[in-house]
Design a protein around this motif. Structure first.
Motif, PDB file in Angstrom:
ATOM      1  N   GLU A 101       0.890  -1.738   0.169  1.00  0.00           N
ATOM      2  CA  GLU A 101      -0.209  -0.356  -0.496  1.00  0.00           C
ATOM      3  C   GLU A 101       0.812   1.152   0.327  1.00  0.00           C
ATOM      4  OE1 GLU A 101      -2.637  -0.065   2.960  1.00  0.00           O
ATOM      5  OE2 GLU A 101      -3.377  -1.988   2.621  1.00  0.00           O
ATOM      6  N   GLY A 102       0.453   2.614  -1.024  1.00  0.00           N
ATOM      7  CA  GLY A 102       1.018   4.097  -0.605  1.00  0.00           C
ATOM      8  C   GLY A 102       2.067   4.235  -1.912  1.00  0.00           C
ATOM      9  N   GLU A 103       2.915   2.981  -2.145  1.00  0.00           N
ATOM     10  CA  GLU A 103       3.660   2.387  -2.856  1.00  0.00           C
ATOM     11  C   GLU A 103       3.739   3.434  -4.390  1.00  0.00           C
ATOM     12  OE1 GLU A 103       7.033  -0.464  -3.573  1.00  0.00           O
ATOM     13  OE2 GLU A 103       5.016  -2.120  -2.501  1.00  0.00           O
ATOM     14  N   ARG A 122      -6.345  -3.339  -6.438  1.00  0.00           N
ATOM     15  CA  ARG A 122      -7.109  -3.323  -5.271  1.00  0.00           C
ATOM     16  C   ARG A 122      -5.601  -2.846  -4.184  1.00  0.00           C
ATOM     17  NH1 ARG A 122      -8.084  -8.645  -8.155  1.00  0.00           N
ATOM     18  NH2 ARG A 122      -6.243  -9.609  -7.042  1.00  0.00           N
ATOM     19  N   VAL A 123      -4.990  -2.307  -4.600  1.00  0.00           N
ATOM     20  CA  VAL A 123      -3.856  -1.959  -3.766  1.00  0.00           C
ATOM     21  C   VAL A 123      -4.134  -0.228  -3.995  1.00  0.00           C
ATOM     22  CG1 VAL A 123      -1.231  -2.015  -3.444  1.00  0.00           C
ATOM     23  CG2 VAL A 123      -2.210  -3.275  -4.864  1.00  0.00           C
ATOM     24  N   PRO A 124      -4.790  -0.339  -2.274  1.00  0.00           N
ATOM     25  CA  PRO A 124      -5.386   1.389  -1.797  1.00  0.00           C
ATOM     26  C   PRO A 124      -3.336   2.406  -1.717  1.00  0.00           C
ATOM     27  CG  PRO A 124      -5.384  -0.104   0.295  1.00  0.00           C
ATOM     28  CD  PRO A 124      -4.930  -1.600  -1.358  1.00  0.00           C
ATOM     29  N   GLY A 125      -3.689   3.322  -2.669  1.00  0.00           N
ATOM     30  CA  GLY A 125      -2.744   4.128  -2.256  1.00  0.00           C
ATOM     31  C   GLY A 125      -1.895   4.187  -2.513  1.00  0.00           C
ATOM     32  N   ALA A 138      -6.811  -0.726 -17.301  1.00  0.00           N
ATOM     33  CA  ALA A 138      -6.576  -1.647 -16.289  1.00  0.00           C
ATOM     34  C   ALA A 138      -7.053  -0.773 -15.362  1.00  0.00           C
ATOM     35  CB  ALA A 138      -6.099  -2.942 -16.666  1.00  0.00           C
ATOM     36  N   LEU A 139      -6.439   0.344 -14.891  1.00  0.00           N
ATOM     37  CA  LEU A 139      -6.577   0.797 -13.775  1.00  0.00           C
ATOM     38  C   LEU A 139      -7.321   1.732 -13.281  1.00  0.00           C
ATOM     39  CD1 LEU A 139      -2.568   1.025 -12.909  1.00  0.00           C
ATOM     40  CD2 LEU A 139      -4.442  -0.674 -11.383  1.00  0.00           C
ATOM     41  N   ALA A 140      -8.109   1.923 -14.870  1.00  0.00           N
ATOM     42  CA  ALA A 140      -9.400   3.539 -14.525  1.00  0.00           C
ATOM     43  C   ALA A 140     -10.509   3.690 -13.696  1.00  0.00           C
ATOM     44  CB  ALA A 140      -9.366   3.655 -16.328  1.00  0.00           C
TER      45      ALA A 140
END
Length: 345
Positions: A101-103, A122-125, A138-140
Motif C-alpha cells: 500500500e502507498g507505493e 486492489r492496492v490502496p494508495g 485496467a486501472l481506470a
C-alpha cells in the motif's frame, strides 16, 4: 480465444496443416493450445512444429510457434494476448504480492503487465506511472490508485506511448520499482525486445526505479531479440512460471540467471514439476506465506521487495542451494513460488 478448430483423429499431414493455419491466423500459438486443438500430445505437436520449421513455414519459440522471421518482427497485441495466458495470469498474481500500500511503481507495456495492472487495482494508495494505454485502462476505475501517463507517440501494435516525449516525461522520476516485460530473456543479454522505440522507453523506465522486476513466462526464456532493454546485472527479480519438464533449455536459463544474481520466483499450478535438481519444496505450514530468499554471503543484496515481510524468512544455504516454498495468493490457493538463491555475482 485462439482461432482454431477442434478436430478428432487426423494424420500427420492434416495435423501439420491445421497447426500452420492456426499460427498464420494468430501470429503466435503455444504448444499447449496447439495440442488441445489437434487433440494430441505436446510431444507430437513439438515434432510437427520442428518439421514445419525445417520447411521454413514457421519458427519455433520456447513453448510455442510463431510466423517466420519472429526474431526481427513483433507480433501485435491480439496475437500476444493468446500466448501462454494461464502462465501470465499466475505470474501477475505473484508479482502483485510484491507491491505494498502507498507505493509508487512504474509498469511497462505488455500483455503480462496488463494482467498485473488488473491486480494492482486492489492496492490502496498506489501510484502507477505507465506508458501503456492497456495498463491505464485496467486501472481506470480503481478509486484508490493514482495513474500517471507518460507523454509520447502512440504505437498502435501494443497500445504504448513511445518516443522522445515518453522518455522526457520520465526524467527526474524516482519510484520503488519497475515492472517490465519483453520479447525475450537470456542470462547473457538480459531482457530484450524487437522494437527500438519500445526498448528506449523501457530503458527510461528502468532508470526511474530503485529495483527492476521482470515478468516473463517460460516461452521467453532463452529467446534473444534485437534490442536490449535491461541488462542482466540490473534485473533485481524475475517472476516466471515453471518450465515444462522437457524444456531443459528454459530450466538451464533460469539457473544461469540465478547464477548472475537474479532472484527468481516461479509461480503457477505447474510449479514443482520438472524443477531443477536440489530444489527444496515448502511444507504445508509455508503454503500460506510468501518467502524471499536472501542472497548468500558475498553476493549482491537487492532492496527488499515489499515491506513488512512475514516472519520466518528462509535463510540461504550453501553455494548453489536452491530453495523452494509454496504460496497461496488470494483465490490462487494452489499457486506455488520457487525462489532460486543466486550462487554468485
Amino acid at each position: 480465444m485462439v482461432v482454431g478448430v477442434t478436430v478428432g483423429f487426423v494424420f500427420a499431414a492434416e495435423r501439420r496443416q491445421l497447426i500452420l493455419e492456426m499460427v498464420r491466423a494468430n501470429g503466435a500459438v503455444s504448444l499447449r493450445e496447439l495440442a488441445r486443438v489437434v487433440q494430441t500430445s505436446e510431444v507430437t505437436v513439438r515434432r510437427d512444429v520442428r518439421a514445419l520449421e525445417a520447411e521454413g513455414l514457421l519458427d519455433r519459440r520456447h513453448g510455442g510457434a510463431v510466423l517466420p522471421g519472429g526474431f526481427t518482427r513483433e507480433s501485435g497485441f491480439p496475437q500476444k494476448s493468446h500466448l501462454a495466458t494461464a502462465e501470465k495470469t499466475a505470474i501477475a498474481d505473484l508479482a502483485a504480492s510484491f507491491v505494498d500500500e502507498g507505493e509508487a511503481v512504474v509498469v511497462g507495456a505488455g500483455t503480462t503487465t496488463q494482467e498485473l495492472a488488473r491486480r494492482l487495482a486492489r492496492v490502496p494508495g498506489l501510484t502507477v506511472v505507465t506508458n501503456s494505454l492497456l495498463v491505464a485502462q485496467a486501472l481506470a476505475h480503481a478509486n484508490r490508485v493514482e495513474v500517471v501517463m507518460t507523454g509520447g507517440t502512440l504505437r498502435g501494435s501494443n497500445y504504448a506511448l513511445v518516443g522522445s516525449g515518453a522518455e522526457q516525461s520520465l526524467q527526474g522520476l524516482r519510484v520503488s520499482r519497475a515492472f517490465l516485460s519483453g520479447s525475450g530473456l537470456t542470462a547473457e543479454r538480459g531482457l530484450s525486445t524487437s522494437n527500438m522505440l519500445s526498448a528506449s522507453v523501457d530503458r527510461a523506465l528502468v532508470q526511474a526505479a530503485a529495483e527492476v522486476v521482470v515478468l516473463a513466462d517460460h516461452t521467453k526464456l532463452g529467446t534473444d531479440t534485437m534490442f536490449q532493454t535491461v541488462p542482466t546485472d540490473v534485473i533485481t527479480r524475475l517472476v516466471t512460471d515453471e518450465p515444462p519438464a522437457h524444456d531443459d533449455r528454459a530450466a538451464t536459463e533460469l539457473q544461469a540467471l540465478a547464477d548472475q544474481g537474479v532472484h527468481i520466483s516461479v509461480a503457477g499450478p505447474g510449479a514443482g514439476s520438472g524443477s531443477p535438481t536440489g530444489a527444496v519444496h515448502g511444507d504445508a505450514d509455508r503454503q500460506a506465506r510468501r518467502r524471499d530468499v536472501p542472497p548468500l554471503p558475498g553476493q549482491r543484496r537487492s532492496l527488499p521487495l515489499g515491506h513488512g515481510q512475514p516472519p520466518g524468512t528462509v535463510q540461504g544455504g550453501p553455494p548453489g542451494a536452491q530453495l523452494r516454498s509454496a504460496v497461496a495468493l488470494g483465490d490462487q490457493a494452489t499457486a506455488r513460488v520457487a525462489d532460486l538463491a543466486p550462487r554468485r555475482r
